[in-house]
Every structure is written in C-alpha cells, then in structure tokens.
Motif scaffolding. Structure first.
Motif, PDB file in Angstrom:
ATOM      1  N   GLU A  27       7.712  -9.536  15.263  1.00  0.00           N
ATOM      2  CA  GLU A  27       6.255  -9.653  15.313  1.00  0.00           C
ATOM      3  C   GLU A  27       5.599  -8.276  15.357  1.00  0.00           C
ATOM      4  N   ARG A  28       6.200  -7.336  16.089  1.00  0.00           N
ATOM      5  CA  ARG A  28       5.657  -5.968  16.124  1.00  0.00           C
ATOM      6  C   ARG A  28       5.718  -5.337  14.728  1.00  0.00           C
ATOM      7  N   LEU A  29       6.846  -5.500  14.062  1.00  0.00           N
ATOM      8  CA  LEU A  29       7.001  -4.919  12.724  1.00  0.00           C
ATOM      9  C   LEU A  29       6.042  -5.570  11.726  1.00  0.00           C
ATOM     10  N   THR A  30       5.834  -6.873  11.854  1.00  0.00           N
ATOM     11  CA  THR A  30       4.884  -7.565  10.980  1.00  0.00           C
ATOM     12  C   THR A  30       3.479  -7.020  11.193  1.00  0.00           C
ATOM     13  N   LEU A  31       3.095  -6.860  12.441  1.00  0.00           N
ATOM     14  CA  LEU A  31       1.770  -6.320  12.737  1.00  0.00           C
ATOM     15  C   LEU A  31       1.662  -4.858  12.285  1.00  0.00           C
ATOM     16  N   LEU A  32       2.709  -4.095  12.489  1.00  0.00           N
ATOM     17  CA  LEU A  32       2.706  -2.710  12.014  1.00  0.00           C
ATOM     18  C   LEU A  32       2.514  -2.645  10.504  1.00  0.00           C
ATOM     19  N   SER A  33       3.100  -3.600   9.789  1.00  0.00           N
ATOM     20  CA  SER A  33       2.986  -3.590   8.326  1.00  0.00           C
ATOM     21  C   SER A  33       1.541  -3.752   7.862  1.00  0.00           C
ATOM     22  N   VAL A  34       0.695  -4.348   8.689  1.00  0.00           N
ATOM     23  CA  VAL A  34      -0.726  -4.474   8.361  1.00  0.00           C
ATOM     24  C   VAL A  34      -1.418  -3.121   8.493  1.00  0.00           C
ATOM     25  N   TYR A  35      -1.073  -2.367   9.534  1.00  0.00           N
ATOM     26  CA  TYR A  35      -1.759  -1.115   9.843  1.00  0.00           C
ATOM     27  C   TYR A  35      -1.183   0.116   9.143  1.00  0.00           C
ATOM     28  N   VAL A  36       0.109   0.137   8.877  1.00  0.00           N
ATOM     29  CA  VAL A  36       0.769   1.344   8.341  1.00  0.00           C
ATOM     30  C   VAL A  36       0.148   1.863   7.039  1.00  0.00           C
ATOM     31  N   PRO A  37      -0.252   1.016   6.084  1.00  0.00           N
ATOM     32  CA  PRO A  37      -0.891   1.583   4.874  1.00  0.00           C
ATOM     33  C   PRO A  37      -2.151   2.394   5.179  1.00  0.00           C
ATOM     34  N   TYR A  38      -2.853   2.040   6.270  1.00  0.00           N
ATOM     35  CA  TYR A  38      -4.061   2.772   6.651  1.00  0.00           C
ATOM     36  C   TYR A  38      -3.728   4.103   7.320  1.00  0.00           C
ATOM     37  N   LEU A  39      -2.444   4.357   7.547  1.00  0.00           N
ATOM     38  CA  LEU A  39      -1.970   5.671   7.962  1.00  0.00           C
ATOM     39  C   LEU A  39      -1.366   6.419   6.780  1.00  0.00           C
ATOM     40  N   LEU A  40      -0.514   5.736   6.020  1.00  0.00           N
ATOM     41  CA  LEU A  40       0.216   6.415   4.944  1.00  0.00           C
ATOM     42  C   LEU A  40      -0.685   6.914   3.823  1.00  0.00           C
ATOM     43  N   ILE A  41      -1.637   6.104   3.402  1.00  0.00           N
ATOM     44  CA  ILE A  41      -2.509   6.539   2.304  1.00  0.00           C
ATOM     45  C   ILE A  41      -3.405   7.709   2.738  1.00  0.00           C
ATOM     46  N   PRO A  42      -4.030   7.656   3.924  1.00  0.00           N
ATOM     47  CA  PRO A  42      -4.763   8.862   4.343  1.00  0.00           C
ATOM     48  C   PRO A  42      -3.870  10.108   4.459  1.00  0.00           C
ATOM     49  N   LEU A  43      -2.619   9.946   4.893  1.00  0.00           N
ATOM     50  CA  LEU A  43      -1.732  11.109   4.942  1.00  0.00           C
ATOM     51  C   LEU A  43      -1.441  11.635   3.533  1.00  0.00           C
ATOM     52  N   LEU A  44      -1.273  10.728   2.570  1.00  0.00           N
ATOM     53  CA  LEU A  44      -1.069  11.147   1.179  1.00  0.00           C
ATOM     54  C   LEU A  44      -2.328  11.841   0.641  1.00  0.00           C
ATOM     55  N   ILE A  45      -3.483  11.329   0.996  1.00  0.00           N
ATOM     56  CA  ILE A  45      -4.742  11.981   0.605  1.00  0.00           C
ATOM     57  C   ILE A  45      -4.797  13.386   1.199  1.00  0.00           C
ATOM     58  N   LEU A  46      -4.466  13.507   2.472  1.00  0.00           N
ATOM     59  CA  LEU A  46      -4.505  14.806   3.141  1.00  0.00           C
ATOM     60  C   LEU A  46      -3.564  15.810   2.483  1.00  0.00           C
ATOM     61  N   VAL A  47      -2.335  15.392   2.232  1.00  0.00           N
ATOM     62  CA  VAL A  47      -1.357  16.284   1.593  1.00  0.00           C
ATOM     63  C   VAL A  47      -1.838  16.680   0.197  1.00  0.00           C
ATOM     64  N   THR A  48      -2.379  15.733  -0.540  1.00  0.00           N
ATOM     65  CA  THR A  48      -2.886  16.022  -1.884  1.00  0.00           C
ATOM     66  C   THR A  48      -4.036  17.022  -1.830  1.00  0.00           C
ATOM     67  N   MET A  49      -4.974  16.801  -0.919  1.00  0.00           N
ATOM     68  CA  MET A  49      -6.133  17.696  -0.827  1.00  0.00           C
ATOM     69  C   MET A  49      -5.733  19.099  -0.372  1.00  0.00           C
ATOM     70  N   LEU A  50      -4.735  19.190   0.491  1.00  0.00           N
ATOM     71  CA  LEU A  50      -4.334  20.492   1.020  1.00  0.00           C
ATOM     72  C   LEU A  50      -3.426  21.278   0.083  1.00  0.00           C
TER      73      LEU A  50
END
Length: 171
Positions: A134-157
């Motif tokens: 259940e924790r992993l399922t819930l994490l799967s909802v939130y993780v894209p909202y971390l990974l994509i901003p991190l990819l944006i940050l790396v791209t911009m920098l």
C-alpha cells in the motif's frame, strides 16, 4: 549549440498541462470548507483516498494545506506559461522560472514522500497505508511529481541550450 530533445520538452509541456486539472479538481478543493466543495469532487476525493489509502487528501494536516496554498498561489499561474514555453519549444526565458518551480516542487515532494514512507499509520484510526504494498502504491502516485521536476531542474541547469550565457556587445 545542442537543442533540447523535443520528447523532453513535450514531456514537460504535457506534465504542466495535466497538472492544471489535477490542481483545480483534486488539490485545491481541499482548501474549501466541506460545505462548499462540489459533491462530484467530494466523491472523487473519497474514491481516491479509499483506493490509494492517502490520508493527506482525506484529512490534510496544516503543513500539507500550506503546500496546497503554495500550489494555488505560486504554481498554478505558472502552469499555462510552462505549457506554452515547452510545447512551443526552444524558449530559453523559461529557465529561471522552471528552476524556481522545480526546486519548490521537489522540496515539497520530499516532505510528502517522507511522511508516506516513515509515518506509523498503524497507531491511529486514520486512513493510511498499512502494508508495504500500500505504501508503494501510494508512492507511485506521488513519485512522478518528484521525478519530472528533478528532470526539469537538471535540464535547466546543465543542458547547453538553457545553460548558454549570451555575451553582450560592448558599447
């Protein structure tokens, strides 16, 4: 100078485009008093919390509501601007706002993910993930909202297209 791969800019544009209805229909109604929340949105929220056992959305603590206010005031106005910049492609002026957005989003997501991972939900009657699955399922909802901003940050920098400093002509 190397151009940013179009798939990446399209991903960023679609991320921000999809974030608009999510923010308006899922996140911001949490800030409304219960009586003012439309019934359909309340039912959607109830389905989501029951399906994903997300206690933050059913009974949001004050710190989570503070994140929702930031999303409403700071992030939501930026989303259409980001959609335009990334779907149009090649807009260097988006660099600084995208860095600000991505660092803010990643910071808030670290707190949310830590709460999901480390909070002991078994000691209370409130809704929350009880099993590792259940924790992993819930994490799967939130993780894209971390990974994509991190990819944006790396791209911009680091991508030469966005990190290029133009030399000014001397007068």
């Amino acid at each position: 100078m190397a151009a940013v791969p179009r798939w990446r800019e399209r991903l960023f544009g679609l991320y921000f485009l999809s974030h608009i209805p999510v923010t308006l229909l899922v996140d911001l109604p949490l800030l409304l008093p219960d009586g003012l929340r439309p019934r359909g949105l309340t039912e959607l929220l109830e389905w989501y919390t029951a399906t994903f056992r997300d206690p933050l959305m059913l009974q949001p603590p004050a710190w989570f509501k503070a994140f929702m206010y930031c999303e409403a005031v700071l992030q939501l106005p930026f989303f259409p601007v980001a959609v335009y910049a990334f779907l149009k492609g090649g807009c260097r002026w988006i660099r600084t706002p995208a860095i600000i957005y991505s660092t803010h989003a990643a910071t808030t997501l670290f707190a949310i993910l830590a709460h999901i991972l480390f909070h002991d939900f078994s000691q209370s009657e409130q809704l929350g993930p009880r099993t590792q699955r259940e924790r992993l399922t819930l994490l799967s909802v939130y993780v894209p909202y971390l990974l994509i901003p991190l990819l944006i940050l790396v791209t911009m920098l680091y991508h030469p297209h966005y990190n290029h400093v133009e030399k000014r002509k001397r007068k």
